[in-house]
Structure formats: C-alpha cells, structure tokens
Design an enzyme around this catalytic site. Structure first.
Site, PDB file in Angstrom:
ATOM      1  N   LYS A 187      62.532  22.355  38.193  1.00 41.48           N
ATOM      2  CA  LYS A 187      61.681  21.873  37.096  1.00 41.48           C
ATOM      3  C   LYS A 187      60.266  22.399  37.263  1.00 41.48           C
ATOM      4  CE  LYS A 187      59.101  18.897  39.661  1.00 41.48           C
ATOM      5  NZ  LYS A 187      57.699  19.159  39.984  1.00 41.48           N
ATOM      6  N   GLY A 206      60.834  20.829  42.589  1.00 38.32           N
ATOM      7  CA  GLY A 206      61.825  19.745  42.521  1.00 38.32           C
ATOM      8  C   GLY A 206      63.190  20.124  43.060  1.00 38.32           C
ATOM      9  N   GLY A 207      63.264  21.145  43.906  1.00 35.96           N
ATOM     10  CA  GLY A 207      64.568  21.630  44.385  1.00 35.96           C
ATOM     11  C   GLY A 207      65.382  20.552  45.105  1.00 35.96           C
ATOM     12  N   SER A 236      65.074  17.307  44.963  1.00 33.60           N
ATOM     13  CA  SER A 236      65.414  16.226  44.026  1.00 33.60           C
ATOM     14  C   SER A 236      66.572  16.646  43.123  1.00 33.60           C
ATOM     15  CB  SER A 236      64.218  15.885  43.141  1.00 33.60           C
ATOM     16  OG  SER A 236      63.144  15.466  43.925  1.00 33.60           O
ATOM     17  N   ASP A 287      61.345  12.254  41.520  1.00 36.03           N
ATOM     18  CA  ASP A 287      61.724  13.280  40.546  1.00 36.03           C
ATOM     19  C   ASP A 287      63.222  13.274  40.238  1.00 36.03           C
ATOM     20  OD1 ASP A 287      59.137  14.184  40.356  1.00 36.03           O
ATOM     21  OD2 ASP A 287      59.428  15.937  41.636  1.00 36.03           O
TER      22      ASP A 287
END
Ligand code: C5P
Length: 304
Positions: free
Chosen positions: A13, A103-104, A106, A139
């Site tokens: 994201k 956001g990897g 998450s 997230d």
C-alpha cells in the site's frame, strides 16, 4: 478435485495522505489517512502439511525470527480463534521491501488470514476475522477490505471503503536502510513540541473522485522527519515530479517514496532517474481490485 493449495498475492500500500493528529492514551497517534493498494506484492501459499504451523520464507529478505513474523502470528491467531488444530505449511515469497512504509508485513498477515479462511471453508465470521486483523497491526484491516482504496482514522483500523480510482502507473523507490516507525513519530512530536493538531483538515469527499483532485490534498506529515534522516529524499521526490508524477510522496513512515503517473513512459523515465541516483526501484500500478485468492500456485499476479 480442487487443489488443496491456496495462493494469495499480498499487495503493498501507499498512503496518499497521512495526517498525524493527537497522541492518544494508547501511546499511538491518531491518523487521518488515505490508503491505496498497489500491485507490488509478496505471495503467500498455504497447503496442508505436518502438524503445527511451518513457515518457509523464500527470497533473500531478512524478516527476523520466524515466530515473530506476522505471517506466523496471523496463522496462530487464526487457528486459536477457529479452535482448529493447525497442520499447515505456509510459504512466503517476499518482494516488498521490509520496514519501508509499504505495509508489506501487514499485507502478508492479511493474506495469511484470507488464505487460511479460504482453505478451511470460512470458519470465522467476517467481523471476527477483522478483529484478528486489527489485533495483528494497525495497517492489517485495510488489506481485508473489499476495495483497495479507503479513507482511514485512528491507527488506520477505522476504515471507510471508497470506489477505487482508475489504475495508474506507479514507481516505488527506496534509498536503502530502515527508518524505524517509532522514532519517526517521536521526532515529529519533538518538532511540534508535543502540540499536535486535534482535528484533521476537512477536505471535500469530491477530492477523492479523481487523481487530479486528490493530488491537491496529497501530503504526508512524516515527510519532514524522513528528510532529516535521509537527505537524498527531497531531491528524489523532485525528480519524480519532474518526470511527470501527479503525486509524489514518502510512503507511510518511509523510507520508500513513490510517484503516481498518468503514462507508463513517465514512470519508466522516473525509474531510470532514481536508479541512476542509487535508489532501488519497482514499477507497479495502483489497484482497482484486490487479486483474489486462487487454488493452485500459478495463477497469481506477476510483478512487473
Ligand atoms: O504500528 P507500529 O506498532 O509498528 O508502530 C511502532 C511505534 O510507532 C508505536 O509503538 C508508536 O510509538 C509509533 N506510532 C504512533 N502512532 C501511530 C503508529 C505508530 O505513535 N499511529
């Protein structure tokens, strides 16, 4: 017979707006943010295996001790909540840079919840799954939404899903090194002498109807803090804008930056400029929908 293997692309994201508001009693700062999913993705593959949760991390990214990995924690939380005994093999193929504001981790956690839910015939109600997601990280709930575009508040877990904007080319660039999230928020607090705005800027919902309108409201309050730590970032953002980016910002708390473009050629040109300046670069697109969970491992997105 259906293959017992489930594969989910865990997309990254970017925040198209990140306003940091007052620090809440939890110690976390309240946010007003706009999340947008992009096609740069990790891949989670789950299949029945030996007793327990076995996590295998492919690729060459150091993600720390396996038990602390969000994928492992998501799988454990899922089986606890569903009161099922795990016998599962999870493969994680990492492509999203870690601790980079994208956001990897998450997204990996959300993808694990979605994959296990699919594998076991959806044993948990959606609200319960969402609660597990929120407990795993601020997230994570965004990656469980039905559209990859949302306005969010609080720690990012209070979400208003929005109709996605038309897909656009994206360039993500990383200067190397990690920017710890806690330090970024602490430094912003220092710079503001602890006096954060308590109310977000009220922008019209019409501002979320087009990329051009959104560009007027795109901002990230943590940018200045990242600039102090990584002095190459302002010039790199300038390069993205010079190459034609409609929006160019720090991703989350950094240290990645991203540009959103109208044309592929412009994003390609920006990739050349930033690679020349020593940044790692990834070409992607903004998403209009999340890629669905698929049975078998060969049908997922490929990263360009
Ligand atoms: O979300 P995460 O747990 O990775 O955040 C790490 C730290 O960053 C938190 O412990 C907190 O100090 C700070 N933070 C914050 N407000 C947020 C998100 C993070 O102050 N909304």
């Amino acid at each position: 017979m259906n293959s017992p293997t489930i594969s989910v692309e865990a997309c990254a994201k970017v925040n198209l707006r990140l306003a940091v508001l007052a620090r809440e009693t939890t110690g976390y700062h309240s946010l007003e943010t706009i999340f947008c999913g992009i096609s740069l993705s990790d891949r989670i593959v789950v299949e029945p295996g030996e007793r327990g949760v076995r996590l295998e991390i492919d690729g060459h990214i150091d993600t720390g001790p396996l038990e602390e990995n969000l994928v492992f924690r998501a799988a454990t939380a899922f089986y606890d909540a569903a009161a099922l005994d795990p016998s599962i093999h999870v493969q994680l193929e990492k492509r999203i840079p870690s601790a980079a504001g994208l956001g990897g981790g998450s997204s990996d956690a959300a993808a694990t919840l979605r994959a296990l839910s699919e594998l076991h015939g959806h044993p948990l109600p959606p609200a319960k799954l969402l609660r597990l997601a929120a407990d795993l990280g601020s997230d994570v709930p965004f990656f469980m939404t039905s559209t990859p575009f949302a306005l969010a508040w609080s720690r990012g877990e209070r979400l208003l899903e929005l109709p996605p904007l038309p897909s656009r080319p994206v360039l993500v660039a990383h200067p190397g090194g990690a920017l710890p999230t806690a330090a970024a928020f602490a430094r912003l607090s220092d710079l503001r002498h602890g006096e954060h705005p308590t109310q977000a800027f009220a922008f019209p919902l019409g501002a979320l109807d087009s990329w051009q309108a959104l560009a007027l409201h795109a901002s990230n309050d943590l940018e200045f803090v990242a600039f102090e730590r990584v002095s190459r970032l302002p010039h790199a953002l300038r390069s993205l804008l010079d190459a034609g980016a409609v929006i160019a910002l720090l991703a989350g708390s950094g240290a990645s930056i991203f540009g959103i473009f109208e044309a592929d050629e412009d994003a390609d040109r920006a990739a050349g400029l930033l690679a020349g300046a020593g940044f790692a670069t990834w070409r992607a697109t903004t998403l209009e929908r999340w890629p669905p969970a698929v049975r078998g491992i060969d049908q997922g997105l490929t990263n360009g």
